[in-house]
Write a protein that holds these residues in place. Sequence first.
Motif, PDB file in Angstrom:
ATOM      1  N   ILE A 124       0.817  -1.189   0.188  1.00  0.00           N
ATOM      2  CA  ILE A 124       0.072  -0.169   0.075  1.00  0.00           C
ATOM      3  C   ILE A 124       0.793   1.264  -0.190  1.00  0.00           C
ATOM      4  N   CYS A 133      -4.899   4.801   0.538  1.00  0.00           N
ATOM      5  CA  CYS A 133      -4.205   3.625   0.690  1.00  0.00           C
ATOM      6  C   CYS A 133      -4.116   3.016   2.100  1.00  0.00           C
ATOM      7  N   CYS A 140       2.289   4.792   5.149  1.00  0.00           N
ATOM      8  CA  CYS A 140       1.677   5.399   3.844  1.00  0.00           C
ATOM      9  C   CYS A 140       1.938   6.908   3.673  1.00  0.00           C
TER      10      CYS A 140
END
Length: 457
Positions: free
Chosen positions: A370, A383, A403
């Motif tokens: 991600i 994400c 992320c």
Amino acid sequence: MLRKITQLEHYSILKYLLKWLFLSLPLGIATGSVVALFIWLLNTSILFRFSHPYLLYFLPIAGIAIHFIYKAWGKSSEKGNNLIIDEIHKPGGGVPPQMGPLVLITTVLTHLFGGSAGREGTAVQIGGSIARLFAKWFKLSERDIKVLLMAGIASGFGSVFGTPLTGAIFGIEVIALGKLKYDAIIPCLFASIIGDITVNAWQIKHTGYHINFTQGNNFLFSGYLHWDLLLMSKIMIAAIVFGLASYVFSEMIHNIKKLFLKFISVKWLIPFIGGVIIILLTFLVGKSDYLGLGVNPEYPESVTILSSFTNGGADALSWLWKTVFTAITLGTGFKGGEVTPLFYIGSTLGNSLAVLMDAPVSLFAALGFIAVFAGATNTPLACTIMGVELFGGEYILYFALACFIAYFFSGHTGIYSSQRIGIAKGWSNKYADETTLKDVQEKRDGYLAMKFSKYKF
């Protein structure tokens, strides 16, 4: 009495919800149905190539075919996702209705002959072209057209990955760095959920992922939050690497496109040469692991996204090879998305970093999955939500940490050059409000050209 009711704010809100439910329902059903067809065709073509490996040798010919298909019928469709983003910011020539069918056909061709590409770009363009067609039929205002286009993005993205909430957040986050278009959240949510339900109704199954790691209770947050401070420090270091990998991927695609356009005047030769390079690289590597999506294994020992969640499931440089294969494929004119290759790059890089740092392999594969995507698309919130939808909510704090750090360390670059900079990263005053990533790239290229012009070789 009735007049007073119609003047209430909540009555206007109710009308707004009903209006967008009415518009999102056919959009989600249409997009989800076409995406379901696309996923089925894509999986069929990939499995067919597995059983007929000689198809790779026809990749250069497929590249020429894709070039002439777009030259004959593409019009502005060649710009892909960037065209949809441009239309949301500043409506111009519109999104042509043929964008969806063209990208569907050419993406399947790319994968049938072994190109390394993804599927999200195709799904987003399907959603965007259907949304623009519906906007024309319903004679919507310019403001409503922008919202419906974002809903089309959300529906395509959410339905192709089976992540409806991620699709909705992605639809409002991908338009500009640092700003969320909350005026479109309800239409995006409606369209994404309906699109995902439609794909499931067509009996299309998505790949399942699992993190094989159990957290212990931290004495400071026992019972509520599970934080391992040593593990968090490793995740922060890995997140920086994930962000840099996003930067390398985005820059490599941009520079390959620029290099080929500069030195090759006969345009159909560009995908032909790109196909030849992919064939030669496959011989150099000695295996076909870096062709196609990278989800389904061609043979038992293949390096895939799923294998990267296990010990020994990826080579040390798998992420780099996939970066090169995908950048050449997409940079030379083949069609498809970037996101599934980014999942592959991130998960295999996470696997390698986990080995280096003595960390949980499956957790770091998921974080890379991600986080590299977050850095390359500048959508860290979407994400983070994707991590929850795919892997479970237990690790949400780690997902967010990875992320958002990767987002900042990817810099002002990304795979969507039409993204605008709403709020610059790192409180930088270097980039003006609403500057596009394309403008930033051109300034960077000009600066580097000026610097290197001082040297004579």
